[in-house]
Each structure stands twice: as C-alpha cells, then as structure tokens.
Scaffold this motif. Structure first.
Motif, PDB file in Angstrom:
ATOM      1  N   GLU A 319       0.829  -1.209   0.000  1.00  0.00           N
ATOM      2  CA  GLU A 319       0.000   0.000   0.000  1.00  0.00           C
ATOM      3  C   GLU A 319       0.863   1.260   0.000  1.00  0.00           C
ATOM      4  O   GLU A 319       0.541   2.247  -0.672  1.00  0.00           O
ATOM      5  CB  GLU A 319      -0.931  -0.020   1.208  1.00  0.00           C
ATOM      6  CG  GLU A 319      -2.030  -1.081   1.102  1.00  0.00           C
ATOM      7  CD  GLU A 319      -2.886  -1.143   2.350  1.00  0.00           C
ATOM      8  OE1 GLU A 319      -2.425  -0.627   3.400  1.00  0.00           O
ATOM      9  OE2 GLU A 319      -4.003  -1.683   2.285  1.00  0.00           O
ATOM     10  N   LEU A 320       1.950   1.231   0.749  1.00  0.00           N
ATOM     11  CA  LEU A 320       2.850   2.384   0.742  1.00  0.00           C
ATOM     12  C   LEU A 320       3.471   2.595  -0.631  1.00  0.00           C
ATOM     13  O   LEU A 320       3.613   3.732  -1.104  1.00  0.00           O
ATOM     14  CB  LEU A 320       3.945   2.190   1.795  1.00  0.00           C
ATOM     15  CG  LEU A 320       3.511   2.256   3.261  1.00  0.00           C
ATOM     16  CD1 LEU A 320       4.678   1.935   4.181  1.00  0.00           C
ATOM     17  CD2 LEU A 320       2.951   3.637   3.598  1.00  0.00           C
ATOM     18  N   LEU A 321       3.829   1.501  -1.283  1.00  0.00           N
ATOM     19  CA  LEU A 321       4.385   1.618  -2.638  1.00  0.00           C
ATOM     20  C   LEU A 321       3.340   2.164  -3.605  1.00  0.00           C
ATOM     21  O   LEU A 321       3.654   2.953  -4.512  1.00  0.00           O
ATOM     22  CB  LEU A 321       4.901   0.266  -3.108  1.00  0.00           C
ATOM     23  CG  LEU A 321       6.168  -0.242  -2.405  1.00  0.00           C
ATOM     24  CD1 LEU A 321       6.505  -1.658  -2.882  1.00  0.00           C
ATOM     25  CD2 LEU A 321       7.343   0.696  -2.669  1.00  0.00           C
ATOM     26  N   THR A 322       2.091   1.742  -3.420  1.00  0.00           N
ATOM     27  CA  THR A 322       1.015   2.248  -4.278  1.00  0.00           C
ATOM     28  C   THR A 322       0.840   3.757  -4.097  1.00  0.00           C
ATOM     29  O   THR A 322       0.706   4.513  -5.071  1.00  0.00           O
ATOM     30  CB  THR A 322      -0.305   1.531  -3.950  1.00  0.00           C
ATOM     31  OG1 THR A 322      -0.150   0.134  -4.186  1.00  0.00           O
ATOM     32  CG2 THR A 322      -1.435   2.071  -4.813  1.00  0.00           C
ATOM     33  N   ASP A 429      -6.901  11.035   5.173  1.00  0.00           N
ATOM     34  CA  ASP A 429      -5.521  11.146   5.627  1.00  0.00           C
ATOM     35  C   ASP A 429      -4.902   9.753   5.730  1.00  0.00           C
ATOM     36  O   ASP A 429      -5.569   8.774   6.079  1.00  0.00           O
ATOM     37  CB  ASP A 429      -5.460  11.826   7.005  1.00  0.00           C
ATOM     38  CG  ASP A 429      -5.808  13.296   6.927  1.00  0.00           C
ATOM     39  OD1 ASP A 429      -5.920  13.801   5.803  1.00  0.00           O
ATOM     40  OD2 ASP A 429      -5.990  13.916   7.993  1.00  0.00           O
ATOM     41  N   ARG A 430      -3.617   9.688   5.451  1.00  0.00           N
ATOM     42  CA  ARG A 430      -2.921   8.410   5.497  1.00  0.00           C
ATOM     43  C   ARG A 430      -2.740   7.936   6.945  1.00  0.00           C
ATOM     44  O   ARG A 430      -2.392   8.734   7.819  1.00  0.00           O
ATOM     45  CB  ARG A 430      -1.572   8.530   4.800  1.00  0.00           C
ATOM     46  CG  ARG A 430      -1.717   8.895   3.324  1.00  0.00           C
ATOM     47  CD  ARG A 430      -0.402   9.138   2.638  1.00  0.00           C
ATOM     48  NE  ARG A 430      -0.625   9.515   1.230  1.00  0.00           N
ATOM     49  CZ  ARG A 430       0.339   9.743   0.355  1.00  0.00           C
ATOM     50  NH1 ARG A 430       1.607   9.657   0.739  1.00  0.00           N
ATOM     51  NH2 ARG A 430       0.044  10.071  -0.883  1.00  0.00           N
ATOM     52  N   PHE A 431      -2.998   6.655   7.168  1.00  0.00           N
ATOM     53  CA  PHE A 431      -2.896   6.010   8.476  1.00  0.00           C
ATOM     54  C   PHE A 431      -3.959   6.494   9.459  1.00  0.00           C
ATOM     55  O   PHE A 431      -3.838   6.260  10.653  1.00  0.00           O
ATOM     56  CB  PHE A 431      -1.498   6.199   9.101  1.00  0.00           C
ATOM     57  CG  PHE A 431      -0.413   5.511   8.346  1.00  0.00           C
ATOM     58  CD1 PHE A 431      -0.304   4.127   8.350  1.00  0.00           C
ATOM     59  CD2 PHE A 431       0.506   6.242   7.614  1.00  0.00           C
ATOM     60  CE1 PHE A 431       0.716   3.496   7.640  1.00  0.00           C
ATOM     61  CE2 PHE A 431       1.516   5.616   6.905  1.00  0.00           C
ATOM     62  CZ  PHE A 431       1.621   4.238   6.914  1.00  0.00           C
ATOM     63  N   LEU A 442      -4.869   3.197   5.138  1.00  0.00           N
ATOM     64  CA  LEU A 442      -4.391   3.696   3.842  1.00  0.00           C
ATOM     65  C   LEU A 442      -5.387   3.475   2.714  1.00  0.00           C
ATOM     66  O   LEU A 442      -5.176   3.961   1.611  1.00  0.00           O
ATOM     67  CB  LEU A 442      -3.061   3.021   3.480  1.00  0.00           C
ATOM     68  CG  LEU A 442      -1.875   3.291   4.406  1.00  0.00           C
ATOM     69  CD1 LEU A 442      -0.669   2.469   3.961  1.00  0.00           C
ATOM     70  CD2 LEU A 442      -1.525   4.768   4.416  1.00  0.00           C
ATOM     71  N   GLY A 443      -6.460   2.717   2.984  1.00  0.00           N
ATOM     72  CA  GLY A 443      -7.390   2.348   1.914  1.00  0.00           C
ATOM     73  C   GLY A 443      -8.016   3.539   1.217  1.00  0.00           C
ATOM     74  O   GLY A 443      -7.944   3.672  -0.016  1.00  0.00           O
ATOM     75  N   GLN A 448      -8.475   7.979  -2.996  1.00  0.00           N
ATOM     76  CA  GLN A 448      -8.384   9.380  -3.400  1.00  0.00           C
ATOM     77  C   GLN A 448      -7.254   9.591  -4.412  1.00  0.00           C
ATOM     78  O   GLN A 448      -7.405  10.328  -5.394  1.00  0.00           O
ATOM     79  CB  GLN A 448      -8.155  10.268  -2.181  1.00  0.00           C
ATOM     80  CG  GLN A 448      -8.203  11.755  -2.508  1.00  0.00           C
ATOM     81  CD  GLN A 448      -7.919  12.610  -1.296  1.00  0.00           C
ATOM     82  OE1 GLN A 448      -6.975  12.354  -0.552  1.00  0.00           O
ATOM     83  NE2 GLN A 448      -8.743  13.634  -1.086  1.00  0.00           N
ATOM     84  N   GLY A 449      -6.105   8.930  -4.213  1.00  0.00           N
ATOM     85  CA  GLY A 449      -4.991   9.074  -5.140  1.00  0.00           C
ATOM     86  C   GLY A 449      -5.321   8.548  -6.526  1.00  0.00           C
ATOM     87  O   GLY A 449      -4.999   9.186  -7.537  1.00  0.00           O
ATOM     88  N   VAL A 450      -5.976   7.378  -6.604  1.00  0.00           N
ATOM     89  CA  VAL A 450      -6.328   6.807  -7.912  1.00  0.00           C
ATOM     90  C   VAL A 450      -7.373   7.666  -8.614  1.00  0.00           C
ATOM     91  O   VAL A 450      -7.282   7.919  -9.831  1.00  0.00           O
ATOM     92  CB  VAL A 450      -6.833   5.362  -7.739  1.00  0.00           C
ATOM     93  CG1 VAL A 450      -7.305   4.803  -9.080  1.00  0.00           C
ATOM     94  CG2 VAL A 450      -5.750   4.477  -7.154  1.00  0.00           C
TER      95      VAL A 450
END
Length: 480
Positions: A319-322, A429-431, A442-443, A448-450
């Motif tokens: 997930e962090l890499l994504t 927000d992350r985490f 992170l879900g 939101q990023g995608v």
C-alpha cells in the motif's frame, strides 16, 4: 534606503529627484521665456527710437538748409538743448543735438555756445561722417548716459548730431527683469511644494508596498498591499500583481508546511505500523531461540502468528508503494472499461466473503468509461474492503452506478455507525483510523490518489448513526 519600513525622503529619493527635475525644467523655461521677452521688448523700443531719429534726420536733410540759414532764422526749435545754460551734470533731456564742423568740432549756433553735453556728444564721436553714411543709429555714451545717435550733413558740410537717451529703456528692462525673477522664484517655490505634495500622494502606494514587503519578511504572510484612492493605473496594476504573487507565495508556504507536517506524521505512522509486526516476529523468534517453544502446538501457533504479521507487513508495504507511485503521477493504461461489470464483480466478492450481509447493486447493463482497469478495481476493492472491515457483517451495503451531466458517479454506502464531523474531515488522511479501528488506514487515501490520477474527485457523506457513503465522480469519456 529603508528604515523601519519607510523610505528616506532625501535628495536622492525618487520624490526628491522628481521635484528637482520639475523645478529645473520650469527654471529653464522661465529663463528662456524671460530672455526672449526682454530681448523682444528691447528690440521693439529701440526700433521706435531709431525710427524717430531717422525720420528727424531725413526731414532735416530734405530741407537743404545750411548752418548760416539756421543761424539767421534762429532755428532754436531744432536745437532744444541749446536753450539751456551750461551744465556739468548729466543731460536733462532725452534728446540731444549738436552741430559739428568737418573735423567733428562743435560750433556755435546763433548766439548759443555749445554746452558741455553737446561738446561731450561731439567728443564721443570718432568719425561723424560715418554716421551720415550709415543707415542705422549707433550706441554712444555721453557722460555715462547711453544714447542712440545718428547724423545728417547740411549743404555746407556742417553735420548735425542727433541723439536720444535710452537710459529709460535700460531701466525699464532692468525693472522687468527683476519682476520676472521675483515672479519666477515664487513660481518655482510653489511648484516645488506642489510637486512634493503630489509625489508624496502618488508615492503612498509604493510606500505601502515597502511596508507590506517588510512585514512579510518578518513573518506576517497575511499582509497585503491596501488599495489607494489616488493610485495611478500603473501603480494599481503593480499592486494587484504584487498581491496576487503574495497570495501564491502564502499558499505555497502553507502547502509546504502542511505537506511537511503530513510527511512527518506519515513517517511516524508508517514506522509505528511496521514496528508492530516486526516486534511480534522478533518476540516469537526470541522465544524459539531460547527453546521456550517446546510443544508442536506452540510452535505451530508461533509460526502462524509470524506468517500473519509478515503478510500484514507485506500488505502495508504494498500500500505504501502504491501511494508513492500515485504521488509520482504515474502514466495509467487507459482503455474503455465496463464499470458496471466491475461493480457487479465487487458486490459478488462481498457476498462470497460475508454471505450474511445484505448487498444491493444498482449497476445494470453496461457503462463504459475510459480509465485504467486495475485502478478502478483497486478503488472498488478498497471501498468494499472498508465496509467489510469497519461495519458489522449484517449491516446492509449499497453499490450504485449512474451516468449524469457528463460524469459517472459510483456510490458505495453502508448503514453502519458512521463518523462524526471531526473524523470525517480526516478520512482521507494516510494512516487515519477512526477510534483506532482495524486496517492500515491507507485504503481511502489510495482511493483518493487513484481517483485524482483519473481526473475525478471523491467525497463522503456521513453522520453518527447514519452510516457512511463514499461517492466517486469520474469523467464520462470513452474512446472509439
């Protein structure tokens, strides 16, 4: 030079230079106008005197009279100064006549001897014959008094010198010069004061800009250049441009500060999330190393726990890499994708994983969008996984899909406990995990990023006890 946010108002300031320039230009104009007007006045008055002298000379020359005839006729009217007694002082009349012989010596007219003034006039003339031949009067001084003089020759070669004083003309020119200088000085002083006042008013917006820049340099990023009622168009344009730039600078600074804070929090959260499974694995390894796991059942349980923690750590790293890949704005593989089919597949997966959960699907037929298929599957997987993780297994969930107003809206809504306003504001927000719930937190950040990478947006609607609805809006574009 700036002191305390203010510009020095000295001679080297813009205000001082503009004032000096205006005063210098006006002074030059006054000097030129005065010179031209005085020269014109002097030329006009001299021309009148010369005209009168030449007219008298022509009249006397046309009579063809001789000195003897003048003597016999007692032409005293033509020699007015001859009536006066001798005087050692300056001439008392503006006009002066003197009769001279061929050698330029004064002669007696009638019973009147030449006066001192007449002798002085004759002595001042080196060559009276030249005056007779010249068509223009000459300048001469008689006892310090300036005169214009000409001469006429009688038929017996006697020459009559005729002179008119121009002392009054010189005095008039001098008085006019003094008056012009006094008026010009007053005008220059008035111009200097008015220029200083006008420039001070026009320079006020620039001083405001200096004050604003100084305040911002001291840390007050909210300061802006105020508007002015007397600003020129160029200064107003500069003010608007500067305020726009300051707004961009403030926004960039706030964004950088926010990003730095998020990065620090992200690093801390990631370290915490990775430390937990690592601590568990290390603990079981230490137990194994010390021989404390003697029974097969204990070793099996330890092995399962370590495998589970390793899987958890692997998912977290993925997930962090994504998220890192999304932050770098990757090039997605766009193609026409049937989003309705992906929604139905996600709903079917949820029914298999939680058979007791009521699942409603509003995605009939086919709905094509130009998007990255793996990204859409990740969006649906994370949204459905969020419902599965954070709501009881018997809570209903609805997946709706529609095309409206040129966009495609995907809504995943549940009837779970929902979130309060403060948690809802941080849901992407992350985490972030509401009330310390399960999952990595992170879900929805990945969702939101995608969505952002696809040029869309994602919003939430929630309230305590009213469930959570996540709506994804994507451009409804397809390529043939």
């Amino acid at each position: 030079m700036i002191v305390g946010g203010r510009c020095h108002r000295g001679i080297h300031s813009l205000r001082g230079k503009l004032t000096l320039a205006n005063v210098a230009l006006l002074a030059l104009g006054i000097v030129m106008a005065t010179a031209v007007s005085l020269m014109g006045m002097r030329h006009y008055l001299l021309d009148q005197i010369d005209t009168q002298l030449l007219k008298t000379r022509d009249s006397l020359g046309s009579t063809q009279i001789t000195a003897r005839q003048i003597d016999s006729l007692s032409a005293l009217a033509l020699v007015r100064d001859g009536k006066a007694p001798e005087s050692e002082g300056p001439p008392n009349s503006d006009s002066l006549f003197a009769a001279v012989d061929r050698k330029g010596q004064p002669i007696t007219i009638g019973s009147f001897e030449p006066t001192d003034n007449q002798r002085a006039l004759a002595a001042a003339m080196d060559d009276p014959r030249a005056l007779v031949d010249d068509t223009e009067p000459h300048d001469v001084r008689v006892k310090g008094t300036p005169y214009r003089v000409t001469a006429v020759s009688l038929t017996d070669d006697t020459m009559i010198l005729m002179a008119t004083s121009i002392e009054a003309l010189h005095q008039g020119v001098a008085r006019a010069l003094k008056l012009d200088l006094a008026f010009g000085t007053l005008l220059l002083a008035l111009l200097a004061v008015l220029t200083m006042l006008s420039v001070s008013r026009r320079m006020r917006p620039l001083e405001d800009m200096v004050e604003t820049s100084s305040a911002i340099a001291e840390g007050d990023l909210t300061r802006r250049v105020p508007s002015s009622h007397h600003a020129t168009q160029e200064v107003e344009q500069l003010r608007l441009a500067l305020n726009s730039m300051l707004h961009q600078v403030e926004s960039a600074y706030r964004t950088r500060e926010r990003s730095a804070a998020q990065l620090r929090r992200f690093v801390a959260d990631a370290s915490h999330e990775l430390r937990t499974p690592l601590s568990a694995i290390r603990g079981y390894l230490q137990l194994y190393d010390k021989g404390m796991l003697r029974e097969p059942v204990e070793r099996k349980r330890a092995w399962d726990r370590m495998t589970g923690e390793a899987d958890r750590m692997g998912r977290l790293v993925d997930e962090l890499l994504t998220l890192a890949r999304l932050d770098q704005q990757p090039e997605l593989r766009f193609k026409n994708v049937d989003l309705s089919r992906l929604v139905r597949d996600a709903a079917e997966d949820l029914r298999v994983q939680q058979p007791e959960r009521p699942v409603s699907v509003g995605a009939e037929g086919a709905l094509l969008v130009h998007a990255d298929e793996s990204g859409l599957r990740q969006i649906l997987g994370n949204l459905v996984g969020n419902v599965r993780t954070h709501t009881p297994a018997d809570v209903p969930v609805t997946l709706d899909l529609e095309r409206v107003d040129g966009v495609v809206r995907l809504c995943v809504a549940d009837e779970g406990p929902g979130l309060d306003e403060e948690d809802a504001a941080r849901i992407f927000d992350r985490f972030f995990r509401a009330s310390g719930g399960a999952g990595s937190g992170l879900g929805l950040a990945i969702v939101q990023g995608v969505v952002t990478a696809h040029g869309g947006e994602v919003t939430v609607r929630t309230a305590p006890g009213k469930g959570l609805a996540v709506t994804v809006t994507l451009p409804a574009r397809t390529h043939g």
